[in-house]
Scaffold this motif. Sequence first.
Motif, mmCIF file in Angstrom:
data_model
loop_
_atom_site.group_PDB
_atom_site.id
_atom_site.type_symbol
_atom_site.label_atom_id
_atom_site.label_comp_id
_atom_site.label_asym_id
_atom_site.label_seq_id
_atom_site.Cartn_x
_atom_site.Cartn_y
_atom_site.Cartn_z
ATOM 1 N N ALA A 187 0.830 -1.201 0.000
ATOM 2 C CA ALA A 187 0.000 0.000 0.000
ATOM 3 C C ALA A 187 0.868 1.257 0.000
ATOM 4 C CB ALA A 187 -0.932 -0.003 1.208
ATOM 5 N N ALA A 188 1.947 1.243 0.786
ATOM 6 C CA ALA A 188 2.844 2.402 0.840
ATOM 7 C C ALA A 188 3.562 2.603 -0.484
ATOM 8 C CB ALA A 188 3.858 2.220 1.967
ATOM 9 N N ALA A 189 3.884 1.494 -1.165
ATOM 10 C CA ALA A 189 4.548 1.601 -2.465
ATOM 11 C C ALA A 189 3.652 2.299 -3.480
ATOM 12 C CB ALA A 189 4.940 0.213 -2.970
ATOM 13 N N ARG A 190 2.349 2.019 -3.401
ATOM 14 C CA ARG A 190 1.432 2.687 -4.331
ATOM 15 C C ARG A 190 1.311 4.174 -4.007
ATOM 16 N NH1 ARG A 190 -0.941 -2.354 -3.839
ATOM 17 N NH2 ARG A 190 -2.264 -1.752 -2.070
ATOM 18 N N VAL A 191 1.319 4.508 -2.710
ATOM 19 C CA VAL A 191 1.276 5.924 -2.334
ATOM 20 C C VAL A 191 2.532 6.627 -2.836
ATOM 21 C CG1 VAL A 191 1.298 7.534 -0.379
ATOM 22 C CG2 VAL A 191 -0.174 5.520 -0.315
ATOM 23 N N ALA A 192 3.687 5.976 -2.689
ATOM 24 C CA ALA A 192 4.936 6.560 -3.162
ATOM 25 C C ALA A 192 4.907 6.759 -4.668
ATOM 26 C CB ALA A 192 6.110 5.664 -2.764
ATOM 27 N N ARG A 193 4.354 5.779 -5.384
ATOM 28 C CA ARG A 193 4.240 5.903 -6.850
ATOM 29 C C ARG A 193 3.334 7.061 -7.225
ATOM 30 N NH1 ARG A 193 0.115 1.926 -9.237
ATOM 31 N NH2 ARG A 193 -1.071 3.416 -7.974
ATOM 32 N N ASP A 194 2.174 7.136 -6.572
ATOM 33 C CA ASP A 194 1.197 8.153 -6.940
ATOM 34 C C ASP A 194 1.678 9.568 -6.644
ATOM 35 O OD1 ASP A 194 -0.463 6.125 -7.749
ATOM 36 O OD2 ASP A 194 -1.656 6.097 -5.893
ATOM 37 N N THR A 195 2.541 9.715 -5.631
ATOM 38 C CA THR A 195 3.020 11.051 -5.250
ATOM 39 C C THR A 195 4.409 11.343 -5.783
ATOM 40 O OG1 THR A 195 3.881 10.151 -3.157
ATOM 41 C CG2 THR A 195 1.649 11.065 -3.129
ATOM 42 N N GLY A 196 5.004 10.390 -6.512
ATOM 43 C CA GLY A 196 6.345 10.589 -7.044
ATOM 44 C C GLY A 196 7.402 10.689 -5.957
ATOM 45 N N SER A 197 7.216 9.918 -4.864
ATOM 46 C CA SER A 197 8.104 10.009 -3.706
ATOM 47 C C SER A 197 8.936 8.745 -3.566
ATOM 48 C CB SER A 197 7.290 10.203 -2.427
ATOM 49 O OG SER A 197 6.465 11.337 -2.510
ATOM 50 N N PRO A 198 10.128 8.859 -2.992
ATOM 51 C CA PRO A 198 10.899 7.652 -2.669
ATOM 52 C C PRO A 198 10.236 6.915 -1.513
ATOM 53 C CG PRO A 198 12.024 9.605 -1.842
ATOM 54 C CD PRO A 198 10.868 10.097 -2.663
ATOM 55 N N LEU A 199 10.463 5.609 -1.452
ATOM 56 C CA LEU A 199 9.872 4.769 -0.411
ATOM 57 C C LEU A 199 10.945 4.360 0.581
ATOM 58 C CD1 LEU A 199 7.436 3.108 0.649
ATOM 59 C CD2 LEU A 199 8.203 1.237 -0.839
ATOM 60 N N GLU A 200 10.608 4.444 1.867
ATOM 61 C CA GLU A 200 11.548 4.057 2.925
ATOM 62 C C GLU A 200 10.863 3.061 3.862
ATOM 63 O OE1 GLU A 200 14.451 6.879 4.914
ATOM 64 O OE2 GLU A 200 12.998 6.582 6.541
ATOM 65 N N VAL A 201 11.451 1.888 3.997
ATOM 66 C CA VAL A 201 10.930 0.841 4.868
ATOM 67 C C VAL A 201 11.647 0.948 6.218
ATOM 68 C CG1 VAL A 201 10.577 -1.632 5.181
ATOM 69 C CG2 VAL A 201 10.507 -0.639 2.876
ATOM 70 N N VAL A 202 10.873 1.102 7.303
ATOM 71 C CA VAL A 202 11.445 1.377 8.625
ATOM 72 C C VAL A 202 10.948 0.357 9.643
ATOM 73 C CG1 VAL A 202 11.527 3.032 10.533
ATOM 74 C CG2 VAL A 202 11.692 3.845 8.179
ATOM 75 N N HIS A 203 11.871 -0.073 10.491
ATOM 76 C CA HIS A 203 11.534 -0.954 11.614
ATOM 77 C C HIS A 203 12.105 -0.341 12.885
ATOM 78 C CE1 HIS A 203 10.802 -4.726 13.786
ATOM 79 N NE2 HIS A 203 12.011 -4.599 14.300
ATOM 80 N N VAL A 204 11.319 -0.349 13.972
ATOM 81 C CA VAL A 204 11.777 0.198 15.249
ATOM 82 C C VAL A 204 12.194 -0.951 16.164
ATOM 83 C CG1 VAL A 204 11.251 1.669 17.214
ATOM 84 C CG2 VAL A 204 10.178 2.135 15.005
ATOM 85 N N GLN A 205 13.473 -0.966 16.513
ATOM 86 C CA GLN A 205 14.008 -1.979 17.426
ATOM 87 C C GLN A 205 13.902 -1.420 18.847
ATOM 88 O OE1 GLN A 205 18.088 -3.047 16.716
ATOM 89 N NE2 GLN A 205 18.073 -4.725 18.198
ATOM 90 N N GLN A 206 13.166 -2.115 19.705
ATOM 91 C CA GLN A 206 12.825 -1.564 21.006
ATOM 92 C C GLN A 206 13.610 -2.203 22.150
ATOM 93 O OE1 GLN A 206 8.519 -1.044 21.743
ATOM 94 N NE2 GLN A 206 8.199 -1.798 19.669
ATOM 95 N N THR A 207 13.951 -1.364 23.124
ATOM 96 C CA THR A 207 14.441 -1.825 24.415
ATOM 97 C C THR A 207 13.315 -1.589 25.408
ATOM 98 O OG1 THR A 207 16.763 -1.318 23.939
ATOM 99 C CG2 THR A 207 16.133 -1.513 26.255
#
Length: 574
Positions: free
Chosen positions: A435-455
């Motif tokens: 879903a985020a990839a389609r938003v990035a395509r539609d807005t002409g934006s780069p896509l960044e995949v993020v994960h939060v490593q928690q303590t």
Amino acid sequence: MSAPHGKAASPFRQPKAVWAVAFACVISFMGIGLVDPILPALGKSLHASPSQVSLLFSSYLIVTAVAMLFVGWVSSHLGAKRTLVIGLAVIVVFAALAGTTDSINGIVGFRAGWGLGNALFIATSLAVIVASASGGFGGAIILYETALGLGIAVGPLLGGELGGISWRGPFFGVAVLMAVALAATLAFVPSLPKPKHVVSPIAPLKALRHRGLLTMGIMALLYNWGFFTMLGYAPYPMELSAHELGLVFTGWGLLVAAFSVFVAPRLQARYGTAPVLYANLLGLGIVMAVIAAGVGTPTVVIVAVIVSGAFIGINNTLTTQAVMLVSPVERPVASSAYGFLRFIGGGLAPFVAGKLADATDLSVPFYLGAATFLLAIPVLASGHGLLRKAEAHTGDSEPVAPSFTPVGSPAATSDAPPVIVAVGAHDRASVIVDAAARVARDTGSPLEVVHVQQTAVIEEQAVETETADQARAAVTAHLDRLTAHGIAATGQILTSVGDHAAAGRALARHAADVHARTVAIGHSPRGPVMQFADGSFTTALTHAAACTVILVEPDSTPRPLTTDALAELRNSAA
């Protein structure tokens, strides 16, 4: 972080291994509160003065402090389960021996052995629960918090009931209950892999060369000095029976648990770690001064002790968070170094308080305890800049590259604001990424995949909820899938200290730093109870984010990245 869709997960739907260790945690958390109701009876039965009786705290805590320097080394050699089992066995033996002795010196000596077992247990119990949990670490954290609350609250109550029969009752009670926990641990907890790296036994001492860790450790030493002065001597001026003392410390324990789990994270989120600690230490100093001034009035002492539970709960959690924030070393090493200093403070306080009480009167140790609480404020202030800088940089990112880059894969070179998608390690995360990839395509934006490593921080314990390799795998799996189809994307791993809400705020800070256009996240399955107890990632993110936050609902069945859709995305990215 996105999460799998489905029925809200229950924190109590866990394997038998988690329940076995959680039960042991309840009994362990009973440890200190269990003996408070019997202190006056113990002194009377064994013809010991309060200063002699207080040594059972000193021996227990000083041995725990020294052992904290070596538990990381022991655990890295033996593995978490074996270390846990040895700790439980040591507690069983020495608690039983303490109940059989007829002298105060014997109890003091056997409590020292109990302290060794306690150090081995507390250093590994939370990590074992998290490693053994099913359906993510969130439920395990809630279960650990529940065990903490039950242990702190029920310990004094059980101690009062058993102590009303005999002062030996609480010691034998712990031995029997811990023996049950030991049997369950042996039966249900599987062997866990040993750490990849052996921890040096002198690593915690070397870690104290770092100014931030040393400053927070000294603050914890001063705080624990006042805390254990109160625990060791407050029962005497109350002039209550063992049963009545149990009820008083049960009220105290309920406030400790509630304010540690529910109130401390929310105060920190609103005001920051240092300001809350300043106000809290001042509050503790005032409460201790009230006890000192009213030491001749039992009602004043009773009310002040119960009220102190609120301040102690907040302080335990936020002091641990402060240590984890400023420490530049690995979490287990930082925990050992911090534990060494705080337990040293707790161990020395009853001994010194006894000497002062014998030489002067009972109010003097409480005035000294009030002074140590207040002295902790300038010590904390000396590291204020380090703590504020560490808080500001919570959420700092580590770039993650895909495992392979096929020929012809376009690079993400757009100067447009990126679209960020937060992912977790589960099978529904790909829906959120698509879903985020389609938003990035539609807005002409780069896509960044993020994960939060928690303590995760629960009261005075901290644990990494996943390894660095697991966090990296949560990102590279999506990068590899996208890259294989020619979809450009970058990956980042963020870090956070605290509850789920802290992770949401860390992501919001990162989004602001990179001027993100949108953040896409998935619907949480954690349920209202878990989100209330451990904070809501989604709520914290939406409140803190300066950009649009999109909540992707898998029920809406978003269009998957079919071959045609992938080709469309690839062409638009080229």
